[in-house]
Design a protein around this motif. Structure first.
Motif, PDB file in Angstrom:
ATOM      1  N   ARG A  75     -23.803 106.592   6.357  1.00 45.18           N
ATOM      2  CA  ARG A  75     -24.661 106.780   7.531  1.00 45.18           C
ATOM      3  C   ARG A  75     -25.965 107.506   7.198  1.00 45.18           C
ATOM      4  O   ARG A  75     -27.055 106.969   7.414  1.00 45.18           O
ATOM      5  CB  ARG A  75     -23.903 107.553   8.623  1.00 45.18           C
ATOM      6  N   CYS A  76     -25.870 108.708   6.611  1.00 44.57           N
ATOM      7  CA  CYS A  76     -27.066 109.531   6.412  1.00 44.57           C
ATOM      8  C   CYS A  76     -28.073 108.852   5.483  1.00 44.57           C
ATOM      9  O   CYS A  76     -29.276 108.793   5.786  1.00 44.57           O
ATOM     10  CB  CYS A  76     -26.669 110.894   5.840  1.00 44.57           C
ATOM     11  N   VAL A  77     -27.604 108.356   4.361  1.00 46.81           N
ATOM     12  CA  VAL A  77     -28.510 107.747   3.393  1.00 46.81           C
ATOM     13  C   VAL A  77     -29.161 106.498   3.973  1.00 46.81           C
ATOM     14  O   VAL A  77     -30.371 106.277   3.818  1.00 46.81           O
ATOM     15  CB  VAL A  77     -27.750 107.417   2.094  1.00 46.81           C
ATOM     16  N   LEU A  78     -28.378 105.682   4.663  1.00 49.86           N
ATOM     17  CA  LEU A  78     -28.931 104.449   5.223  1.00 49.86           C
ATOM     18  C   LEU A  78     -29.967 104.744   6.296  1.00 49.86           C
ATOM     19  O   LEU A  78     -30.968 104.029   6.420  1.00 49.86           O
ATOM     20  CB  LEU A  78     -27.797 103.593   5.791  1.00 49.86           C
ATOM     21  N   GLN A  79     -29.751 105.784   7.074  1.00 57.12           N
ATOM     22  CA  GLN A  79     -30.734 106.139   8.096  1.00 57.12           C
ATOM     23  C   GLN A  79     -32.055 106.587   7.474  1.00 57.12           C
ATOM     24  O   GLN A  79     -33.126 106.254   7.980  1.00 57.12           O
ATOM     25  CB  GLN A  79     -30.163 107.245   8.992  1.00 57.12           C
ATOM     26  N   GLU A  80     -31.984 107.317   6.368  1.00 60.76           N
ATOM     27  CA  GLU A  80     -33.208 107.813   5.739  1.00 60.76           C
ATOM     28  C   GLU A  80     -34.030 106.683   5.118  1.00 60.76           C
ATOM     29  O   GLU A  80     -35.223 106.859   4.879  1.00 60.76           O
ATOM     30  CB  GLU A  80     -32.864 108.840   4.669  1.00 60.76           C
ATOM     31  N   CYS A  81     -33.407 105.559   4.823  1.00 55.74           N
ATOM     32  CA  CYS A  81     -34.150 104.436   4.246  1.00 55.74           C
ATOM     33  C   CYS A  81     -35.246 103.933   5.178  1.00 55.74           C
ATOM     34  O   CYS A  81     -36.211 103.310   4.725  1.00 55.74           O
ATOM     35  CB  CYS A  81     -33.199 103.291   3.900  1.00 55.74           C
ATOM     36  N   HIS A  82     -35.119 104.180   6.478  1.00 60.54           N
ATOM     37  CA  HIS A  82     -36.111 103.693   7.437  1.00 60.54           C
ATOM     38  C   HIS A  82     -37.422 104.455   7.341  1.00 60.54           C
ATOM     39  O   HIS A  82     -38.463 103.924   7.735  1.00 60.54           O
ATOM     40  CB  HIS A  82     -35.559 103.805   8.863  1.00 60.54           C
ATOM     41  N   SER A  83     -37.389 105.679   6.812  1.00 57.30           N
ATOM     42  CA  SER A  83     -38.601 106.495   6.863  1.00 57.30           C
ATOM     43  C   SER A  83     -39.010 107.103   5.534  1.00 57.30           C
ATOM     44  O   SER A  83     -40.171 107.500   5.388  1.00 57.30           O
ATOM     45  CB  SER A  83     -38.420 107.626   7.883  1.00 57.30           C
ATOM     46  N   GLU A  84     -38.114 107.212   4.556  1.00 55.17           N
ATOM     47  CA  GLU A  84     -38.416 107.913   3.311  1.00 55.17           C
ATOM     48  C   GLU A  84     -38.397 106.950   2.133  1.00 55.17           C
ATOM     49  O   GLU A  84     -37.375 106.323   1.838  1.00 55.17           O
ATOM     50  CB  GLU A  84     -37.409 109.044   3.069  1.00 55.17           C
ATOM     51  N   ALA A  85     -39.540 106.851   1.448  1.00 58.44           N
ATOM     52  CA  ALA A  85     -39.658 105.914   0.328  1.00 58.44           C
ATOM     53  C   ALA A  85     -38.749 106.317  -0.836  1.00 58.44           C
ATOM     54  O   ALA A  85     -38.158 105.447  -1.490  1.00 58.44           O
ATOM     55  CB  ALA A  85     -41.110 105.844  -0.136  1.00 58.44           C
ATOM     56  N   ALA A  86     -38.630 107.618  -1.108  1.00 52.93           N
ATOM     57  CA  ALA A  86     -37.802 108.061  -2.235  1.00 52.93           C
ATOM     58  C   ALA A  86     -36.345 107.647  -2.043  1.00 52.93           C
ATOM     59  O   ALA A  86     -35.693 107.203  -2.998  1.00 52.93           O
ATOM     60  CB  ALA A  86     -37.907 109.574  -2.393  1.00 52.93           C
ATOM     61  N   ILE A  87     -35.845 107.799  -0.834  1.00 50.92           N
ATOM     62  CA  ILE A  87     -34.458 107.405  -0.562  1.00 50.92           C
ATOM     63  C   ILE A  87     -34.326 105.883  -0.627  1.00 50.92           C
ATOM     64  O   ILE A  87     -33.336 105.348  -1.135  1.00 50.92           O
ATOM     65  CB  ILE A  87     -34.009 107.924   0.816  1.00 50.92           C
ATOM     66  N   ARG A  88     -35.314 105.190  -0.123  1.00 49.18           N
ATOM     67  CA  ARG A  88     -35.276 103.725  -0.129  1.00 49.18           C
ATOM     68  C   ARG A  88     -35.253 103.185  -1.559  1.00 49.18           C
ATOM     69  O   ARG A  88     -34.455 102.296  -1.885  1.00 49.18           O
ATOM     70  CB  ARG A  88     -36.486 103.191   0.642  1.00 49.18           C
ATOM     71  N   TYR A  89     -36.106 103.725  -2.415  1.00 48.87           N
ATOM     72  CA  TYR A  89     -36.115 103.278  -3.811  1.00 48.87           C
ATOM     73  C   TYR A  89     -34.802 103.629  -4.503  1.00 48.87           C
ATOM     74  O   TYR A  89     -34.284 102.837  -5.309  1.00 48.87           O
ATOM     75  CB  TYR A  89     -37.279 103.931  -4.556  1.00 48.87           C
ATOM     76  N   SER A  90     -34.252 104.803  -4.215  1.00 48.57           N
ATOM     77  CA  SER A  90     -32.990 105.208  -4.845  1.00 48.57           C
ATOM     78  C   SER A  90     -31.847 104.294  -4.439  1.00 48.57           C
ATOM     79  O   SER A  90     -30.994 103.939  -5.269  1.00 48.57           O
ATOM     80  CB  SER A  90     -32.661 106.662  -4.473  1.00 48.57           C
ATOM     81  N   VAL A  91     -31.819 103.903  -3.175  1.00 53.78           N
ATOM     82  CA  VAL A  91     -30.766 103.010  -2.697  1.00 53.78           C
ATOM     83  C   VAL A  91     -30.866 101.648  -3.380  1.00 53.78           C
ATOM     84  O   VAL A  91     -29.852 101.071  -3.804  1.00 53.78           O
ATOM     85  CB  VAL A  91     -30.854 102.876  -1.160  1.00 53.78           C
ATOM     86  N   VAL A  92     -32.080 101.121  -3.503  1.00 56.01           N
ATOM     87  CA  VAL A  92     -32.259  99.841  -4.191  1.00 56.01           C
ATOM     88  C   VAL A  92     -31.825  99.960  -5.650  1.00 56.01           C
ATOM     89  O   VAL A  92     -31.180  99.059  -6.197  1.00 56.01           O
ATOM     90  CB  VAL A  92     -33.722  99.375  -4.072  1.00 56.01           C
ATOM     91  N   ALA A  93     -32.176 101.070  -6.309  1.00 54.41           N
ATOM     92  CA  ALA A  93     -31.792 101.269  -7.711  1.00 54.41           C
ATOM     93  C   ALA A  93     -30.269 101.300  -7.871  1.00 54.41           C
ATOM     94  O   ALA A  93     -29.720 100.668  -8.780  1.00 54.41           O
ATOM     95  CB  ALA A  93     -32.409 102.563  -8.234  1.00 54.41           C
ATOM     96  N   LEU A  94     -29.576 102.011  -6.984  1.00 55.45           N
ATOM     97  CA  LEU A  94     -28.116 102.067  -7.075  1.00 55.45           C
ATOM     98  C   LEU A  94     -27.488 100.725  -6.752  1.00 55.45           C
ATOM     99  O   LEU A  94     -26.484 100.333  -7.356  1.00 55.45           O
ATOM    100  CB  LEU A  94     -27.586 103.149  -6.131  1.00 55.45           C
ATOM    101  N   GLY A  95     -28.060  99.993  -5.785  1.00 51.97           N
ATOM    102  CA  GLY A  95     -27.540  98.666  -5.479  1.00 51.97           C
ATOM    103  C   GLY A  95     -27.695  97.716  -6.649  1.00 51.97           C
ATOM    104  O   GLY A  95     -26.779  96.943  -6.970  1.00 51.97           O
ATOM    105  N   ALA A  96     -28.849  97.749  -7.322  1.00 48.79           N
ATOM    106  CA  ALA A  96     -29.059  96.897  -8.496  1.00 48.79           C
ATOM    107  C   ALA A  96     -28.151  97.300  -9.645  1.00 48.79           C
ATOM    108  O   ALA A  96     -27.654  96.448 -10.397  1.00 48.79           O
ATOM    109  CB  ALA A  96     -30.521  96.956  -8.917  1.00 48.79           C
ATOM    110  N   LEU A  97     -27.925  98.599  -9.805  1.00 51.96           N
ATOM    111  CA  LEU A  97     -27.037  99.064 -10.867  1.00 51.96           C
ATOM    112  C   LEU A  97     -25.595  98.622 -10.603  1.00 51.96           C
ATOM    113  O   LEU A  97     -24.872  98.230 -11.525  1.00 51.96           O
ATOM    114  CB  LEU A  97     -27.119 100.583 -10.964  1.00 51.96           C
ATOM    115  N   TYR A  98     -25.193  98.686  -9.355  1.00 54.03           N
ATOM    116  CA  TYR A  98     -23.843  98.224  -9.005  1.00 54.03           C
ATOM    117  C   TYR A  98     -23.712  96.721  -9.270  1.00 54.03           C
ATOM    118  O   TYR A  98     -22.678  96.251  -9.747  1.00 54.03           O
ATOM    119  CB  TYR A  98     -23.560  98.532  -7.542  1.00 54.03           C
TER     120      TYR A  98
END
Length: 682
Positions: free
Chosen positions: A170-193
């Protein structure tokens, strides 16, 4: 002759084959890549295999017994890929990651045209990257949207481990809407997975009916490191000290530490955790200086819990491997004036959850929060005590200080009693597999913490023998966890056990045919079974129990935060060879478990691997009859042969480690006749 008749004659003549051979169209062989995933019979006959299950068409026609398909190579976690640019440079530049230093699984060559591939060997559920429709509120391009969907549907659950947590879902996904650093980190972890998923396919390279040039290991690998660098740049370029900016930096520290741990780069991961802990302490100090009537936590409870768990994980890592400065994690401020007793609030609190331990825990979540709080308070207490002790053996406090920790013993006993009903309930049919596993994992870590805290005041390795029942309990719970996981993986990947390609793999000689072959390589950011089994492998001198722990560590490529199962297994095996070897064995001639030619009688064929015996190893009974030399009895190892790990320098990306062990209880600087050093790769 009318026009219709003339048209029919001309068409019939055009349809007739030409009698002139030179005018006939020449047949051209269709160019397709070689496929190496056919059955064994077709590969020997060098003919095309349609890979039907359970028997291919060629074997049915020729009335041959289809002997199955070769298993995929065992994958491991990833190697180092250096990235550019460094933090502070333009994030808009195109980043080309350097090729891995030693590839674990050689990715297939990328064809220039789309070709049809063979069907998958097992009906595994792989995450699709073709159905994502980006939401208008998320600034994703189509490629980033695919990895965001993968993170939301799969990676977040993997990172959560065995426990549900709102931070990832919940928390991380919500931050993707407004914070570029969190958004890039989520994409990086998704690609790594996705990279890990592609490397663990069975057979590799055939996850779908048609080949997708964009769905390649190297492609996902590059995307992961590109967005990892973009996330770092986004954090560096935001110097704001506002509350929202501080919260973003704290959350980014968690995500980037998980990324570094995922690829086996533990030093940057420790740095990220240190940065986050320092920022959190600074923010808390600012709120205390503001003279608020009740200074609440600066961020939500879920983020505090994540830092608590990362701090416990990093501290346990430091205590096990004794890292040098600056990779030492400190939980207490440097300006502590006096050791915090269990009843005081010395240092900043772990979280807002400071309630007393109840008579009985109502939920597993409540028990987990209570143990996290208690465990972190114990670590803070011992860390502070060590700052007031000089010229003392490594990791050992004077026995005279033991009275100051008596309050923690009472709290641990209260937690154990309150957790007993939940522990007993894991065998109930109503419990889900995840909940059953989480109960066992939490109990394992509580036993480990209790043992290590009790031994903080002992300078003799012989004292660990008193905890043999606790070591056996850890191994039993770990056996349940891995056995249930293997049973579920086997049912998912090989529904028909009579045609299982994974059983044709060569036997694991050290584990004596009890290897969990269906469990894929995995990564989670939370605690698991590796740290407790590492303690058993290095501190338990019962020959059978120790071998069980090493075997369980080697059942799959498992990384839990910074803890790697293969590294832990090799360290435990090396300590075992020193302590149980001959007197003329100095430990320098290290032989890895894979190189051993003998088996060890670890578990019988009928050993249950789950509550109520609901999971068992798929093994052969005759393999349990071999007894290794020099291990027919279970003699006590004398104190003069016992050693402890004193230093470990390793590189998980290159699979190389240098270990040093020595005598427990010696003051630093004193000569140690038991010092042993070895370097090995795996």
């Amino acid at each position: 002759m009318n026009n219709n008749s003339m048209r029919e004659n001309s068409l019939s003549q055009a349809a007739m084959p030409s009698s002139d051979p030179s005018q006939r169209p020449r047949r051209v062989r269709t160019s397709r890549p070689k496929v190496k995933t056919g059955c064994n019979n077709c590969k020997k006959r060098r003919i095309k295999c349609d890979e039907r299950r359970p028997e291919c068409t060629n074997c049915v026609r020729s009335r041959k017994e289809c002997t199955g398909y070769p298993p995929p190579p065992r994958p491991r976690i990833f190697e180092e890929v250096r990235i550019a640019p460094k933090p502070g440079t333009s994030a808009a530049q195109t980043i080309q990651p350097r090729e891995p230093l030693r590839p674990l699984v050689r990715p297939p060559p990328t064809p220039t045209t789309a070709v049809r591939l063979t069907p998958p060997s097992t009906p595994v559920a792989t995450a699709s990257l073709t159905v994502y429709r980006p939401a208008t509120s998320l600034p994703f391009d189509p490629q980033e949207g695919l990895y965001f969907q993968l993170f939301r549907e799969h990676t977040a659950n993997e990172l959560s481990g065995f426990f549900d947590t709102a931070f990832w879902t919940r928390c991380v996904l919500q931050e993707c809407h407004s914070e570029a650093a969190i958004r890039y980190s989520v994409v990086a972890l998704g690609a790594l997975y996705k990279t890990l998923e592609k490397m663990t396919e069975s057979p590799p390279g055939s996850p779908s009916e048609f080949f997708d040039p964009a769905d390649q290991v190297n492609r996902h690998w590059e995307v992961a490191f590109k967005h990892y660098s973009l996330a770092i740049n986004a954090v560096v370029k935001d110097p704001s000290s506002s509350r929202s900016a501080q919260r973003t930096r704290l959350m980014a520290s968690v995500l980037l530490a998980c990324f570094d741990s995922f690829i086996g780069d533990h030093k940057p991961a420790i740095k990220q955790i240190q940065t986050g802990l320092q920022l959190l302490e600074t923010v808390r100090a600012e709120r205390r200086r503001a003279f608020l009537p009740s200074p609440e936590e600066p961020v939500e409870q879920e983020l505090i819990q994540m830092f608590t768990r990362l701090a416990i994980q990093a501290k346990s890592y430091d205590m096990a491997f004794h890292f040098p400065h600056p990779y030492v994690v400190r939980l207490t401020p440097q300006s502590s004036e006096y050791p915090a007793s269990p009843s005081s609030e010395g240092g900043s609190p772990t979280s807002t959850n400071q309630s007393q331990i109840p008579e009985v825990f109502d939920t597993l979540h409540e028990a987990r929060l209570a143990w996290d709080t208690l465990c972190e308070k114990i670590m803070r207490f011992t860390e502070t005590m060590f700052t007031f002790v000089t010229m003392n053996p490594m990791g050992v406090l004077p026995a005279s200080l033991q009275k100051y920790g008596s309050g923690f013993r009472e709290q641990v006993q209260a937690w154990t009693k309150a957790f007993e009903p939940i522990l007993a309930s894991r065998t109930a049919p109503s419990k889900s597999s995840q909940e059953k596993t989480a109960i066992a994992v939490l109990k394992m870590n509580q036993i480990m913490g209790t043992i290590l805290f009790s031994m903080t005041y002992s300078d003799n390795e012989m004292a660990f023998d008193a905890f043999l029942p606790r070591f056996q309990e850890i191994v039993g719970l770990a056996t349940e966890v891995i056995g249930d996981e293997e049973r579920r993986a086997a049912a998912r990947r090989c529904p028909n056990p009579h045609f299982c390609p994974h059983q044709s793999a060569p036997p694991d000689q050290f584990a004596n045919q009890y290897t969990a072959r269906h469990i894929k390589a995995s990564f989670s950011a939370d605690l698991g079974i590796v740290p407790p089994l590492f303690v058993v492998a290095t501190k338990c001198r019962d020959r059978i129990v120790r071998r069980q722990a090493i075997q369980l560590l080697r059942t799959s490529s498992r990384r839990e935060g910074m803890w790697d199962s293969e590294l832990a297994a090799h360290i435990g095996y090396w300590i075992m060879t020193i302590e149980e070897g001959d007197d003329n064995n100095d430990g320098h001639n290290y032989a890895s478990p894979e190189s051993q030619s003998h088996s060890s009688p670890i578990l019988g064929d009928d050993a249950p691997l789950g509550p109520g015996g609901n999971a068992r190893w798929g093994s052969r009974r005759e393999s349990t009859q071999t007894t290794p030399p020099n291990h027919s009895d279970n003699k006590t190892i004398p104190e003069e042969k016992r050693v402890m790990v004193r230093a470990v320098e390793f590189d998980l990306r290159r699979h190389r480690a240098t270990l040093q062990c020595g005598t427990r209880g010696l003051i630093p600087g004193m000569p140690d006749l038991r010092t042993r050093t070895t370097t090995f790769t795996w």
